[in-house]
Scaffold this motif. Structure first.
Motif, mmCIF file in Angstrom:
data_model
loop_
_atom_site.group_PDB
_atom_site.id
_atom_site.type_symbol
_atom_site.label_atom_id
_atom_site.label_comp_id
_atom_site.label_asym_id
_atom_site.label_seq_id
_atom_site.Cartn_x
_atom_site.Cartn_y
_atom_site.Cartn_z
ATOM 1 N N GLU A 48 33.520 46.240 38.991
ATOM 2 C CA GLU A 48 34.136 44.973 38.595
ATOM 3 C C GLU A 48 35.633 44.954 38.896
ATOM 4 O OE1 GLU A 48 33.186 44.578 34.530
ATOM 5 O OE2 GLU A 48 31.082 43.955 34.857
ATOM 6 N N ASP A 49 36.347 46.076 38.652
ATOM 7 C CA ASP A 49 37.781 46.139 38.925
ATOM 8 C C ASP A 49 38.078 45.970 40.406
ATOM 9 O OD1 ASP A 49 38.180 46.458 36.253
ATOM 10 O OD2 ASP A 49 38.395 48.682 36.344
ATOM 11 N N GLU A 50 37.293 46.637 41.239
ATOM 12 C CA GLU A 50 37.510 46.539 42.682
ATOM 13 C C GLU A 50 37.273 45.128 43.180
ATOM 14 O OE1 GLU A 50 34.983 49.457 44.373
ATOM 15 O OE2 GLU A 50 36.264 51.167 43.794
ATOM 16 N N VAL A 51 36.262 44.475 42.681
ATOM 17 C CA VAL A 51 35.999 43.098 43.126
ATOM 18 C C VAL A 51 37.124 42.170 42.690
ATOM 19 C CG1 VAL A 51 34.459 41.120 42.851
ATOM 20 C CG2 VAL A 51 33.516 43.417 43.178
ATOM 21 N N ALA A 52 37.599 42.336 41.438
ATOM 22 C CA ALA A 52 38.677 41.477 40.943
ATOM 23 C C ALA A 52 39.985 41.718 41.696
ATOM 24 C CB ALA A 52 38.880 41.729 39.446
ATOM 25 N N GLN A 53 40.298 42.951 42.028
ATOM 26 C CA GLN A 53 41.529 43.286 42.747
ATOM 27 C C GLN A 53 41.509 42.701 44.152
ATOM 28 O OE1 GLN A 53 42.299 47.455 42.928
ATOM 29 N NE2 GLN A 53 44.334 47.207 43.881
ATOM 30 N N ALA A 54 40.348 42.786 44.763
ATOM 31 C CA ALA A 54 40.243 42.223 46.124
ATOM 32 C C ALA A 54 40.418 40.714 46.104
ATOM 33 C CB ALA A 54 38.895 42.596 46.731
ATOM 34 N N ALA A 55 39.949 40.050 45.121
ATOM 35 C CA ALA A 55 40.089 38.584 45.049
ATOM 36 C C ALA A 55 41.531 38.186 44.772
ATOM 37 C CB ALA A 55 39.165 38.036 43.960
ATOM 38 N N ASP A 56 42.260 38.956 43.949
ATOM 39 C CA ASP A 56 43.646 38.624 43.627
ATOM 40 C C ASP A 56 44.584 38.832 44.816
ATOM 41 O OD1 ASP A 56 42.830 37.988 41.098
ATOM 42 O OD2 ASP A 56 43.331 39.971 40.221
ATOM 43 N N ASN A 57 44.392 39.877 45.604
ATOM 44 C CA ASN A 57 45.274 40.199 46.728
ATOM 45 C C ASN A 57 44.995 39.314 47.933
ATOM 46 O OD1 ASN A 57 46.500 42.163 45.181
ATOM 47 N ND2 ASN A 57 45.140 43.801 45.937
ATOM 48 N N GLY A 58 43.851 38.752 47.999
ATOM 49 C CA GLY A 58 43.528 37.897 49.154
ATOM 50 C C GLY A 58 43.536 38.659 50.441
ATOM 51 N N GLU A 59 43.110 39.925 50.442
ATOM 52 C CA GLU A 59 43.128 40.771 51.622
ATOM 53 C C GLU A 59 42.152 40.230 52.659
ATOM 54 O OE1 GLU A 59 42.398 44.662 50.322
ATOM 55 O OE2 GLU A 59 44.354 44.918 49.342
ATOM 56 N N GLY A 60 42.531 40.557 53.927
ATOM 57 C CA GLY A 60 41.728 40.066 55.043
ATOM 58 C C GLY A 60 40.455 40.833 55.161
ATOM 59 N N PRO A 61 39.888 40.493 56.278
ATOM 60 C CA PRO A 61 38.596 41.131 56.503
ATOM 61 C C PRO A 61 38.700 42.627 56.666
ATOM 62 C CG PRO A 61 38.822 39.150 57.832
ATOM 63 C CD PRO A 61 40.138 39.388 57.232
ATOM 64 N N SER A 62 39.885 43.063 57.282
ATOM 65 C CA SER A 62 39.995 44.504 57.483
ATOM 66 C C SER A 62 40.057 45.238 56.160
ATOM 67 C CB SER A 62 41.227 44.829 58.331
ATOM 68 O OG SER A 62 42.392 44.327 57.671
ATOM 69 N N ASN A 63 40.940 44.697 55.245
ATOM 70 C CA ASN A 63 41.018 45.354 53.942
ATOM 71 C C ASN A 63 39.707 45.252 53.179
ATOM 72 O OD1 ASN A 63 43.697 45.965 54.445
ATOM 73 N ND2 ASN A 63 44.475 44.099 53.430
ATOM 74 N N ALA A 64 39.137 44.046 53.317
ATOM 75 C CA ALA A 64 37.838 43.861 52.647
ATOM 76 C C ALA A 64 36.812 44.819 53.193
ATOM 77 C CB ALA A 64 37.359 42.420 52.791
ATOM 78 N N GLY A 65 36.910 45.049 54.500
ATOM 79 C CA GLY A 65 35.954 45.994 55.101
ATOM 80 C C GLY A 65 36.186 47.397 54.610
ATOM 81 N N GLU A 66 37.519 47.772 54.492
ATOM 82 C CA GLU A 66 37.773 49.125 54.012
ATOM 83 C C GLU A 66 37.305 49.300 52.566
ATOM 84 O OE1 GLU A 66 41.860 49.749 54.538
ATOM 85 O OE2 GLU A 66 41.785 49.825 56.741
ATOM 86 N N GLY A 67 37.673 48.251 51.761
ATOM 87 C CA GLY A 67 37.218 48.339 50.351
ATOM 88 C C GLY A 67 35.709 48.336 50.259
ATOM 89 N N GLY A 68 35.062 47.540 51.117
ATOM 90 C CA GLY A 68 33.580 47.506 51.089
ATOM 91 C C GLY A 68 32.976 48.839 51.475
ATOM 92 N N GLU A 69 33.660 49.512 52.450
ATOM 93 C CA GLU A 69 33.130 50.822 52.848
ATOM 94 C C GLU A 69 33.226 51.818 51.696
ATOM 95 O OE1 GLU A 69 35.280 51.971 56.252
ATOM 96 O OE2 GLU A 69 34.306 50.504 57.592
ATOM 97 N N GLU A 70 34.387 51.767 50.985
ATOM 98 C CA GLU A 70 34.532 52.691 49.858
ATOM 99 C C GLU A 70 33.495 52.407 48.777
ATOM 100 O OE1 GLU A 70 38.473 52.265 48.540
ATOM 101 O OE2 GLU A 70 39.367 53.287 50.278
ATOM 102 N N ILE A 71 33.270 51.084 48.534
ATOM 103 C CA ILE A 71 32.277 50.733 47.500
ATOM 104 C C ILE A 71 30.884 51.174 47.911
ATOM 105 C CG2 ILE A 71 31.150 48.777 46.371
ATOM 106 C CD1 ILE A 71 33.846 47.325 46.491
ATOM 107 N N GLU A 72 30.598 50.993 49.231
ATOM 108 C CA GLU A 72 29.273 51.416 49.716
ATOM 109 C C GLU A 72 29.098 52.923 49.578
ATOM 110 O OE1 GLU A 72 28.894 49.974 53.653
ATOM 111 O OE2 GLU A 72 28.644 47.859 53.071
#
Length: 641
Positions: A48-72
């Motif tokens: 939940e924290d990771e999803v909320a942080q990503a929404a607040d920062n408005g990171e692009g696809p690259s950051n979203a991809g990196e965060g998604g990889e870590e979550i995966e």
């Protein structure tokens, strides 16, 4: 205060509530429920924290991809851990199930060993109790283990073989099967053994099927209470029925009337213990012409019955009363006065309270024509009665057994006075402990008695073997039919073989003299406890060549030298033998018993006290053929030794 609270907290921290089976199982396999819960909540919060942080920062696809990889990666790691825990939990469950099955198998094996007598204790009983399912309480619904039918549980519901419960019909069926299996597993008990032993003690040694007459008599005895009358029957059959009724304790006030007829001149009741005082009066009221009365164990026979008998039974001449302890001395005297010259036979036994020497004096005074007298086990008679009996000049049958010691001189005087006419002489347990061994009594019998057919001289340790030799040697008396000399031996327990120079009691020489004198006509022979007879003498007499054609019964009990050879010789030498008794003869082994003969007391008879012969031996067949040939020629000449 703080210290008190900390103390109370420390004590309260150890309190634990009840555990479920799942909690115990997880604890046994090192699995913590709290750890699983904390790990799961941590993963949820982190996601939940990771999803909320990503929404607040408005990171692009690259950051979203990196965060998604870590979550995966984290999710994959968590899934792998969960899968590993699932496999571990399943493995633990499989191990627990296997352990339960192994425990059940071990329990069944332990039960089988316990049935076979094994003392090994099962180690799995306590563990199995942990996994047993609690039985339903009465009133609950349950499926039947056998038929799967739904039924209401009761306190009487039976448990099935797999641990479940059974409905009422299935429970009854299982109980019936269990009873059938228990009955089939029981060893077969020989129900007729007691009956056979009882018949043996009564002298009934017949082997094979029962006769129609015997079956009818036994049927009557089994339904004694339902019989109204027996009708007209021969005296022999009536007496046999009375014997069986007495043996079965069926002779009472009701059944006694079956054996009373107005025209009867003889009444014999072999067991009168259940009869009342009035029943004895009824005997003489129904049978006023009775001449012979025989009552055994008549414990309720009293003075009033003597009065009634004297009044009604005017023809009475033969009296036998055994156990009539309630009759006083005066009434016995009145009986002898009333009978007077007519009394021919008088027999009494087992009298304790009355019947003393004065009564015997009255008997011999008022009844001088007595021909048969039997006085046994009467405690109040003594030596004075011997002098009174010696005055009876018409005696033909005399049987005496006293408790008090009787001197040798008294016995010699008695035999000298009445011995000339005697046909039966029975002297039992006459011991003179004040003098040494002597044969004067036997010498008097040899000199006086000339007509004896029955001779009983038992329980004596005074007469020697030489005295018996003198008695039977050149004795002008005819051959005896009945001889009983049991327990004539030395009583010194420190020297069981007796004195070597002069054997006490009947020994080898006396036995040979007895057989030489009476073997040709002898029918009954009792040598029980005559331990001084040697094996050589027995084997010589019963060698299979010498024949004793009338000997039907012989008792060799407690003669230690009797062995298989002697018993087999008896079978060969006695063609009419029916009964051989060998209690205490431990040298008698496996003997082939011929047909129609019973061997009683053989200690090696495979736990049987009696062996019935069911084969015809060659020597018997030859003897029968020879006997038939001699009978056809009109003569039977036995070979005697």
């Amino acid at each position: 205060m703080g210290g008190d609270r900390s103390g109370r907290r420390a004590r309260g921290a150890g309190i634990r509530g009840p555990h479920s089976a799942l909690t115990d199982f997880l604890a046994a396999n090192n699995i913590s429920a709290q750890e699983i819960r904390d790990s799961y909540q941590q993963r949820v919060r982190q996601a939940e924290d990771e999803v909320a942080q990503a929404a607040d920062n408005g990171e692009g696809p690259s950051n979203a991809g990196e965060g998604g990889e870590e979550i995966e990666e984290e999710q994959a790691e968590s899934s792998a851990m969960a899968a590993e825990r699932t496999r571990k939990r399943k493995r633990n469950q499989d191990e627990a199930i296997a352990k339960i099955k192994k425990g059940k198998a071990a329990k069944k094996t332990a039960q089988k060993k316990k049935k076979k007598g094994s003392d090994d204790d099962s180690d799995f009983e306590d563990m199995m109790d942990m996994y047993k399912k609690a039985k339903p309480l009465p009133g609950q619904l349950e499926n039947c283990e056998s038929c799967n039918k739904r039924f209401t549980v009761t306190p009487y519901s039976k448990a099935g073989p797999e641990g479940g419960l059974l409905c009422t019909p299935c429970g009854k069926e299982m109980l019936k099967d269990a009873k059938a299996e228990a009955k089939a597993s029981k060893p077969i008990v020989r129900k007729g053994r007691r009956k056979l032993e009882s018949n043996r003690l009564d002298g009934m040694t017949a082997h094979g099927p029962k006769t129609l007459q015997q079956l009818c008599i036994e049927k009557l005895a089994n339904h004694s209470e339902d019989i109204d009358e027996l009708g007209e029957m021969p005296e022999g059959i009536m007496n046999r029925i009375s014997e069986i009724f007495s043996k079965k304790r069926a002779m009472n006030s009701k059944t006694m009337k079956l054996f009373l007829q107005p025209d009867m001149d003889r009444v014999a009741i072999h067991e009168a213990a259940y009869l009342e005082t009035d029943d004895y009066d009824q005997i003489f009221a129904v049978c006023p012409n009775v001449k012979e009365i025989s009552l055994r164990n008549c414990c309720q026979f009293k003075d009033s019955n003597i009065d009634y008998m004297n009044e009604k039974a005017r023809a009475l001449s033969h009296i036998q009363l055994l156990g009539a302890n309630l009759v006083s001395n005066d009434k016995w005297t009145e009986l002898f006065i009333a009978r007077g010259q007519d009394l021919k036979s008088f027999k009494v036994e087992w009298l304790d309270a009355a019947f003393d020497d004065q009564v015997v004096e009255a008997l011999t005074t008022f009844c001088p024509n007595l021909e048969r007298l039997k006085l046994e086990r009467c405690k109040r008679i003594g030596p004075d009665s011997i002098d009174a009996i010696a005055r009876l000049k018409h005696l033909q049958h005399l049987t005496l057994r006293f408790y008090d010691p009787i001197t040798r001189e008294k016995l010699i005087h008695l035999i000298s006075s009445v011995g000339a006419n005697l046909r039966t002489l029975c002297l039992e347990h006459f011991l003179d402990t004040t003098s040494d061994a002597t044969d004067a009594v036997l010498e008097t019998i040899h000199t006086t008695c000339r007509h004896l057919s029955k001779f009983r001289f038992t329980e004596n340790n005074e007469c020697t073997d030489a005295g018996f030799v003198n008695l039977f040697s050149n004795w002008p008396n005819p051959p005896l039919r009945y001889v009983d000399v049991n327990s004539t031996r030395d009583l010194d327990n420190t020297n069981p073989d007796g004195p070597e120079e002069m054997p006490i009691g009947l020994a080898s020489d006396g036995f040979r003299a007895l057989i030489a004198h009476s073997g040709a006509k002898l029918e009954f022979l009792d040598l029980s406890s005559c331990r001084h007879i040697e094996h050589e003498a027995l084997a010589h007499v019963f060698d299979g060549v010498r024949q004793y054609p009338f000997l039907r019964e012989i008792n060799l009990s407690f003669c230690p030298v009797v062995d298989t050879e002697v018993v087999a010789g008896i079978f060969r030498s006695c063609p009419q033998i029916k009964k051989v008794v060998t209690f205490g003869c431990f040298l008698v082994a496996d003997v082939v018993v011929p047909r129609g003969i019973v061997l009683i007391g053989a200690p090696r008879a495979q736990e049987q006290l009696e062996q019935y012969g069911d084969v015809v031996l060659d020597f018997q067949r030859e003897a029968l053929v020879e006997r038939e040939e001699m009978k056809a020629m009109g003569r039977i000449v036995p070979v005697m030794g």
